[in-house]
Design a protein around this motif. Structure first.
Motif, PDB file in Angstrom:
ATOM      1  N   GLU A 118       0.833  -1.204   0.000  1.00 56.34           N
ATOM      2  CA  GLU A 118       0.000   0.000   0.000  1.00 56.34           C
ATOM      3  C   GLU A 118       0.868   1.254   0.000  1.00 56.34           C
ATOM      4  O   GLU A 118       0.553   2.228  -0.679  1.00 56.34           O
ATOM      5  CB  GLU A 118      -0.936   0.006   1.210  1.00 56.34           C
ATOM      6  CG  GLU A 118      -2.045  -1.015   1.142  1.00 56.34           C
ATOM      7  CD  GLU A 118      -2.979  -0.774  -0.023  1.00 56.34           C
ATOM      8  OE1 GLU A 118      -3.336   0.384  -0.289  1.00 56.34           O
ATOM      9  OE2 GLU A 118      -3.345  -1.759  -0.678  1.00 56.34           O
ATOM     10  N   LYS A 119       1.963   1.222   0.749  1.00 56.20           N
ATOM     11  CA  LYS A 119       2.867   2.368   0.741  1.00 56.20           C
ATOM     12  C   LYS A 119       3.497   2.550  -0.632  1.00 56.20           C
ATOM     13  O   LYS A 119       3.650   3.670  -1.114  1.00 56.20           O
ATOM     14  CB  LYS A 119       3.952   2.213   1.802  1.00 56.20           C
ATOM     15  CG  LYS A 119       3.465   2.500   3.198  1.00 56.20           C
ATOM     16  CD  LYS A 119       4.612   2.517   4.172  1.00 56.20           C
ATOM     17  CE  LYS A 119       4.104   2.877   5.554  1.00 56.20           C
ATOM     18  NZ  LYS A 119       5.173   2.981   6.516  1.00 56.20           N
ATOM     19  N   ALA A 120       3.866   1.445  -1.267  1.00 54.46           N
ATOM     20  CA  ALA A 120       4.456   1.529  -2.605  1.00 54.46           C
ATOM     21  C   ALA A 120       3.439   2.059  -3.607  1.00 54.46           C
ATOM     22  O   ALA A 120       3.783   2.864  -4.480  1.00 54.46           O
ATOM     23  CB  ALA A 120       4.973   0.158  -3.037  1.00 54.46           C
ATOM     24  N   LYS A 121       2.194   1.616  -3.495  1.00 54.65           N
ATOM     25  CA  LYS A 121       1.156   2.133  -4.389  1.00 54.65           C
ATOM     26  C   LYS A 121       0.931   3.614  -4.161  1.00 54.65           C
ATOM     27  O   LYS A 121       0.711   4.374  -5.107  1.00 54.65           O
ATOM     28  CB  LYS A 121      -0.145   1.350  -4.186  1.00 54.65           C
ATOM     29  CG  LYS A 121      -0.126  -0.016  -4.823  1.00 54.65           C
ATOM     30  CD  LYS A 121      -1.314  -0.867  -4.440  1.00 54.65           C
ATOM     31  CE  LYS A 121      -2.619  -0.335  -4.897  1.00 54.65           C
ATOM     32  NZ  LYS A 121      -3.743  -1.220  -4.597  1.00 54.65           N
ATOM     33  N   GLY A 122       1.004   4.033  -2.921  1.00 55.32           N
ATOM     34  CA  GLY A 122       0.864   5.455  -2.612  1.00 55.32           C
ATOM     35  C   GLY A 122       1.991   6.278  -3.210  1.00 55.32           C
ATOM     36  O   GLY A 122       1.771   7.350  -3.774  1.00 55.32           O
ATOM     37  N   ALA A 145       4.074   9.888  -7.425  1.00 55.41           N
ATOM     38  CA  ALA A 145       5.036  10.145  -8.499  1.00 55.41           C
ATOM     39  C   ALA A 145       4.310  10.419  -9.815  1.00 55.41           C
ATOM     40  O   ALA A 145       4.684  11.340 -10.566  1.00 55.41           O
ATOM     41  CB  ALA A 145       5.985   8.961  -8.644  1.00 55.41           C
ATOM     42  N   MET A 146       3.292   9.633 -10.105  1.00 49.55           N
ATOM     43  CA  MET A 146       2.530   9.864 -11.332  1.00 49.55           C
ATOM     44  C   MET A 146       1.821  11.207 -11.293  1.00 49.55           C
ATOM     45  O   MET A 146       1.728  11.899 -12.315  1.00 49.55           O
ATOM     46  CB  MET A 146       1.515   8.739 -11.557  1.00 49.55           C
ATOM     47  CG  MET A 146       2.134   7.433 -11.984  1.00 49.55           C
ATOM     48  SD  MET A 146       3.083   7.551 -13.503  1.00 49.55           S
ATOM     49  CE  MET A 146       1.837   8.048 -14.656  1.00 49.55           C
ATOM     50  N   GLY A 147       1.325  11.590 -10.129  1.00 49.73           N
ATOM     51  CA  GLY A 147       0.687  12.886  -9.991  1.00 49.73           C
ATOM     52  C   GLY A 147       1.647  14.022 -10.280  1.00 49.73           C
ATOM     53  O   GLY A 147       1.302  14.996 -10.959  1.00 49.73           O
ATOM     54  N   ILE A 148       2.867  13.893  -9.792  1.00 51.79           N
ATOM     55  CA  ILE A 148       3.874  14.928 -10.054  1.00 51.79           C
ATOM     56  C   ILE A 148       4.198  14.983 -11.543  1.00 51.79           C
ATOM     57  O   ILE A 148       4.350  16.072 -12.110  1.00 51.79           O
ATOM     58  CB  ILE A 148       5.129  14.671  -9.197  1.00 51.79           C
ATOM     59  CG1 ILE A 148       4.795  14.927  -7.725  1.00 51.79           C
ATOM     60  CG2 ILE A 148       6.300  15.531  -9.658  1.00 51.79           C
ATOM     61  CD1 ILE A 148       5.851  14.491  -6.756  1.00 51.79           C
ATOM     62  N   ILE A 149       4.254  13.834 -12.189  1.00 59.07           N
ATOM     63  CA  ILE A 149       4.507  13.812 -13.635  1.00 59.07           C
ATOM     64  C   ILE A 149       3.374  14.512 -14.383  1.00 59.07           C
ATOM     65  O   ILE A 149       3.620  15.308 -15.300  1.00 59.07           O
ATOM     66  CB  ILE A 149       4.712  12.369 -14.131  1.00 59.07           C
ATOM     67  CG1 ILE A 149       6.047  11.837 -13.603  1.00 59.07           C
ATOM     68  CG2 ILE A 149       4.660  12.297 -15.653  1.00 59.07           C
ATOM     69  CD1 ILE A 149       6.270  10.370 -13.840  1.00 59.07           C
ATOM     70  N   TYR A 150       2.137  14.251 -13.995  1.00 61.56           N
ATOM     71  CA  TYR A 150       0.996  14.929 -14.635  1.00 61.56           C
ATOM     72  C   TYR A 150       1.083  16.441 -14.446  1.00 61.56           C
ATOM     73  O   TYR A 150       0.823  17.204 -15.375  1.00 61.56           O
ATOM     74  CB  TYR A 150      -0.328  14.422 -14.067  1.00 61.56           C
ATOM     75  CG  TYR A 150      -0.828  13.150 -14.703  1.00 61.56           C
ATOM     76  CD1 TYR A 150      -1.274  13.138 -16.010  1.00 61.56           C
ATOM     77  CD2 TYR A 150      -0.868  11.962 -13.978  1.00 61.56           C
ATOM     78  CE1 TYR A 150      -1.744  11.979 -16.590  1.00 61.56           C
ATOM     79  CE2 TYR A 150      -1.332  10.799 -14.553  1.00 61.56           C
ATOM     80  CZ  TYR A 150      -1.763  10.811 -15.869  1.00 61.56           C
ATOM     81  OH  TYR A 150      -2.220   9.658 -16.436  1.00 61.56           O
ATOM     82  N   ILE A 151       1.436  16.873 -13.255  1.00 56.77           N
ATOM     83  CA  ILE A 151       1.545  18.306 -12.988  1.00 56.77           C
ATOM     84  C   ILE A 151       2.627  18.932 -13.869  1.00 56.77           C
ATOM     85  O   ILE A 151       2.427  19.996 -14.464  1.00 56.77           O
ATOM     86  CB  ILE A 151       1.814  18.558 -11.493  1.00 56.77           C
ATOM     87  CG1 ILE A 151       0.580  18.164 -10.668  1.00 56.77           C
ATOM     88  CG2 ILE A 151       2.187  20.011 -11.237  1.00 56.77           C
ATOM     89  CD1 ILE A 151       0.822  18.111  -9.176  1.00 56.77           C
ATOM     90  N   VAL A 152       3.762  18.260 -13.987  1.00 53.18           N
ATOM     91  CA  VAL A 152       4.854  18.772 -14.823  1.00 53.18           C
ATOM     92  C   VAL A 152       4.424  18.846 -16.283  1.00 53.18           C
ATOM     93  O   VAL A 152       4.722  19.827 -16.979  1.00 53.18           O
ATOM     94  CB  VAL A 152       6.126  17.913 -14.639  1.00 53.18           C
ATOM     95  CG1 VAL A 152       7.177  18.249 -15.680  1.00 53.18           C
ATOM     96  CG2 VAL A 152       6.680  18.086 -13.239  1.00 53.18           C
ATOM     97  N   VAL A 153       3.718  17.832 -16.765  1.00 58.02           N
ATOM     98  CA  VAL A 153       3.236  17.850 -18.155  1.00 58.02           C
ATOM     99  C   VAL A 153       2.265  19.006 -18.371  1.00 58.02           C
ATOM    100  O   VAL A 153       2.327  19.699 -19.391  1.00 58.02           O
ATOM    101  CB  VAL A 153       2.588  16.492 -18.527  1.00 58.02           C
ATOM    102  CG1 VAL A 153       1.831  16.582 -19.833  1.00 58.02           C
ATOM    103  CG2 VAL A 153       3.642  15.410 -18.595  1.00 58.02           C
ATOM    104  N   GLY A 154       1.384  19.242 -17.422  1.00 56.20           N
ATOM    105  CA  GLY A 154       0.447  20.359 -17.538  1.00 56.20           C
ATOM    106  C   GLY A 154       1.155  21.694 -17.586  1.00 56.20           C
ATOM    107  O   GLY A 154       0.829  22.567 -18.401  1.00 56.20           O
TER     108      GLY A 154
END
Length: 78
Positions: free
Chosen positions: A16-20, A25-34
């Motif tokens: 669960e911690k790894a999934k979090g 990390a994916m959220g940060i990538i989305y923010i950077v792409v935006g």
């Protein structure tokens, strides 16, 4: 007392911690792409139209913020 089994370690917690962490990390990538889309549109690198690009970039950033928030919640609850 006789029917008690030895407790096995909970293996879901590290997962669960790894999934979090992955979600964050994916959220940060989305923010950077935006943000990149905003910058690229200002320099006329995309060619999709200013209004369309701003709408899509804003939605991508909002989704990234949601992923970071959800990943943080998963880590907190794990």
């Amino acid at each position: 007392m006789r029917n008690q089994r030895p407790q096995k370690p909970d293996r879901r917690r590290p997962m669960e911690k790894a999934k979090g962490m992955t979600g964050m990390a994916m959220g940060i990538i989305y923010i950077v792409v935006g943000i990149f889309m905003f910058i690229a549109e200002e320099k006329n690198m995309l060619g999709m139209g200013k209004t369309f690009t701003y709408i899509i970039a804003s939605l991508i950033i909002l989704y990234g913020l949601f992923r970071v928030w959800r990943g943080r919640q998963m880590r907190k609850n794990a």
